[in-house]
Design a protein around this motif. Structure first.
Motif, PDB file in Angstrom:
ATOM      1  N   ARG B 177      13.374   6.682  -0.890  1.00 10.82           N
ATOM      2  CA  ARG B 177      13.387   7.934  -1.250  1.00 10.82           C
ATOM      3  C   ARG B 177      12.070   8.461  -1.742  1.00 10.82           C
ATOM      4  O   ARG B 177      11.326   7.841  -2.383  1.00 10.82           O
ATOM      5  N   GLN B 178      11.718   9.756  -1.305  1.00 16.48           N
ATOM      6  CA  GLN B 178      10.354  10.294  -2.011  1.00 16.48           C
ATOM      7  C   GLN B 178      10.724  11.230  -3.084  1.00 16.48           C
ATOM      8  O   GLN B 178       9.863  11.398  -3.860  1.00 16.48           O
ATOM      9  N   VAL B 179      12.087  11.505  -3.332  1.00 22.82           N
ATOM     10  CA  VAL B 179      12.173  12.063  -4.798  1.00 22.82           C
ATOM     11  C   VAL B 179      13.047  11.088  -5.690  1.00 22.82           C
ATOM     12  O   VAL B 179      13.856  10.341  -5.273  1.00 22.82           O
ATOM     13  N   SER B 180      12.691  10.909  -7.032  1.00 20.70           N
ATOM     14  CA  SER B 180      13.421  10.346  -7.879  1.00 20.70           C
ATOM     15  C   SER B 180      14.399  10.731  -8.404  1.00 20.70           C
ATOM     16  O   SER B 180      14.851  11.773  -8.561  1.00 20.70           O
ATOM     17  N   LEU B 181      15.672   9.686  -8.785  1.00 15.57           N
ATOM     18  CA  LEU B 181      16.649  10.124  -9.495  1.00 15.57           C
ATOM     19  C   LEU B 181      16.611  11.099 -10.478  1.00 15.57           C
ATOM     20  O   LEU B 181      17.229  12.165 -10.908  1.00 15.57           O
ATOM     21  N   PRO B 182      15.699  10.472 -11.447  1.00 16.86           N
ATOM     22  CA  PRO B 182      15.423  11.393 -12.849  1.00 16.86           C
ATOM     23  C   PRO B 182      14.890  12.412 -12.724  1.00 16.86           C
ATOM     24  O   PRO B 182      15.392  13.553 -13.545  1.00 16.86           O
ATOM     25  N   GLU B 234      20.358  26.416  -5.730  1.00 15.06           N
ATOM     26  CA  GLU B 234      19.137  25.533  -5.784  1.00 15.06           C
ATOM     27  C   GLU B 234      19.828  24.308  -6.398  1.00 15.06           C
ATOM     28  O   GLU B 234      19.126  23.287  -6.022  1.00 15.06           O
ATOM     29  N   ILE B 235      20.901  24.160  -7.109  1.00 17.19           N
ATOM     30  CA  ILE B 235      21.364  22.957  -7.682  1.00 17.19           C
ATOM     31  C   ILE B 235      21.764  21.820  -6.176  1.00 17.19           C
ATOM     32  O   ILE B 235      21.408  20.762  -6.162  1.00 17.19           O
ATOM     33  N   VAL B 236      22.466  22.571  -5.413  1.00 16.69           N
ATOM     34  CA  VAL B 236      22.846  22.231  -4.167  1.00 16.69           C
ATOM     35  C   VAL B 236      21.800  21.621  -3.361  1.00 16.69           C
ATOM     36  O   VAL B 236      21.816  20.315  -2.837  1.00 16.69           O
ATOM     37  N   VAL B 237      20.622  22.288  -3.165  1.00 13.04           N
ATOM     38  CA  VAL B 237      19.644  21.934  -2.421  1.00 13.04           C
ATOM     39  C   VAL B 237      19.029  20.668  -2.884  1.00 13.04           C
ATOM     40  O   VAL B 237      18.597  19.478  -2.548  1.00 13.04           O
ATOM     41  N   ALA B 238      18.793  20.639  -4.474  1.00  9.88           N
ATOM     42  CA  ALA B 238      18.256  19.390  -5.177  1.00  9.88           C
ATOM     43  C   ALA B 238      18.898  18.353  -4.958  1.00  9.88           C
ATOM     44  O   ALA B 238      18.476  17.257  -4.469  1.00  9.88           O
ATOM     45  N   VAL B 239      20.388  18.461  -5.016  1.00  8.59           N
ATOM     46  CA  VAL B 239      21.377  17.342  -4.785  1.00  8.59           C
ATOM     47  C   VAL B 239      20.910  16.688  -3.227  1.00  8.59           C
ATOM     48  O   VAL B 239      20.906  15.552  -2.993  1.00  8.59           O
TER      49      VAL B 239
END
Lengths: 113, 327
Positions: B177-182, B234-239
């Motif tokens: 993953r290039q995006v972290s969970l935190p 935007e929340i959906v996109v982030a997830v």
């Protein structure tokens, strides 16, 4: 201007280690700090005093130089001279220097070939 | 070395400044040599035709800052944590902060839970104070320990790390993953908070005496649904970005469109004076007991909305480009 600074930086980097070589080569005869500075300057090794004087102490501490105070004159002066260890190191460094010189030359010949 | 109590020369002061922190075995010897060296340099300059006072100043200026020169003579490093220890120092700081800051926050919330919660503002303030406190303490003590090690280990080990590096220290896996969970969680939580605030404001505050009605509760329902809905997008996109592991062009397009539409709607409503209640100064003054002699700064607010939105769009496009480059 910027290019000159770049050049000066690289030249300084290239010369950094050669001061030790120059000192070891010169101090086969005893010199005191300022006289050595002037001598090196005339020989084309322009060194700052604030680099050279602490360097002499470090080399002495490493056992490469010996020193002796001459208090006979009006102004007491500390004379430095190469120790046997220093002479051995000088030989090795000189060999390294020539090896580097040869390596650089062969690189450049390879390029023009 | 002069016997007189007053009138020490520049050279006296310089030599003293250089040698005052050197040990008793080298200090006097360095002082004696340095004094002779300065006098030699001054003499040479005077012989070359320089005025004696100026010659002394020039000679000392060429030698430079006495503390720097003293450091050259001394053996002690001139830095707190040198290049050899620095990577390990940063790793330790990161690891400790990543464990201790959340731990302290959890303990703080647990304590609040047990002893009965204070107000929301108090908890937020205490959390920020605790996080800053832990960070400062960890930073201070770890730095102190490393500075101590740097100064006490043998001179020939200086510049080396404490533990030699080998391939066993590499991370177990390269993260796909290039995006972290935190960062995803923080982003989603932040959006959730904004949605909650918007919904609370658009439905009208329950107690105008203690709560300020900032946004206009009479705003037409389609607008409020649009403003909240775009944030939900935007929340959906982030997830989704987290699930895919990186930004994709399609997700970026959705995110940019949602962002730009939100900013457009918000700015348009702002300049139409529809978003914020017209009597905000009075309501604000009533709750906080302050004079109501100001008006809503519509244009700066609009500029802020545009700036935040532009920044978000920029960072989204940037990450998408990086993801494409890595692929």
């Amino acid at each position: 201007m910027k290019e000159n600074e770049l050049l000066a930086g690289h030249i300084q980097e290239l010369r950094r280690g050669t001061v030790v070589l120059a000192c070891l080569a010169t101090l086969k005869r005893p010199y005191y700090g300022y006289a050595l500075l002037e001598y090196l300057d005339e020989a084309g090794f322009s060194v700052d005093g604030n680099t050279l004087y602490p360097l002499l102490r470090r080399l002495e501490k490493q056992g490469l130089l010996t020193s002796e105070w001459d208090t006979a004159e009006a102004r007491p002066r500390k004379f430095y001279k190469v120790s046997p260890d220093g002479e051995a190191l000088h030989e090795q460094l000189t060999r390294e220097w020539h090896a580097l010189d040869g390596a650089v030359r062969s690189l450049e010949q390879g390029e023009t070939r | 070395m002069s016997d007189q109590r007053t009138g020490s020369t520049l050279t006296d002061r310089y030599v003293w400044s250089v040698t005052r922190h050197l040990g008793p075995d080298t200090g006097p010897d360095v002082a004696r040599e340095l004094r002779g060296t300065v006098l030699d340099a001054v003499e040479a300059k005077v012989e070359a035709g320089t005025d004696p006072d100026r010659a002394e100043k020039e000679a000392l200026t060429e030698l430079g800052d006495p503390d720097v020169l003293a450091a050259q003579y001394g053996e002690k490093p001139r830095y707190l944590v040198g290049p050899g220890l620095y990577p390990g120092y940063v790793r330790l700081l990161r690891a400790l902060l990543a464990i201790l800051v959340p731990l302290v926050l959890v303990l703080l919330f647990a304590e609040q839970f047990v002893s009965g919660p204070d107000g929301f503002g108090d908890i937020a303030l205490q959390s920020v104070a605790a996080a800053i406190g832990v960070t400062v303490h960890v930073g201070f003590w770890v730095t102190l320990a490393y500075a101590f090690v740097e100064r006490t280990r043998p001179a020939d080990r200086q510049g080396e790390p404490l533990v030699a590096w080998d391939t066993g220290q590499l991370p177990e896996e390269t993260p796909w993953r290039q995006v972290s969970l935190p960062s995803t969680v923080v982003h989603v939580l932040l959006m959730g908070v904004v949605i909650a605030l918007l919904s609370w404001q658009f439905t009208g505050v329950s107690d105008p005496a203690t709560q300020v009605q900032v946004l206009d509760p009479d705003l037409a329902l389609p607008w409020t649904v649009l403003l909240v809905g775009l944030l939900a997008v935007e929340i959906v996109v982030a997830v989704l970005v987290w699930r895919v592991g990186h930004w994709t062009p399609a997700l970026a397009v959705v995110s940019v469109l949602a962002n730009a539409s939100w900013a457009t709607v918000a700015v348009w409503l702002l300049v139409q004076d529809q978003l914020i209640t017209a009597d905000l100064p009075e309501r604000f003054g009533a709750v906080f007991d302050l004079p109501a002699d100001w008006s809503v700064p519509t244009l700066p607010l609009a500029a802020a909305v545009i700036a935040v939105s532009a920044w978000e769009i920029g960072s989204c496009l940037n990450r998408t480009r990086q993801a494409a480059l890595r692929a």
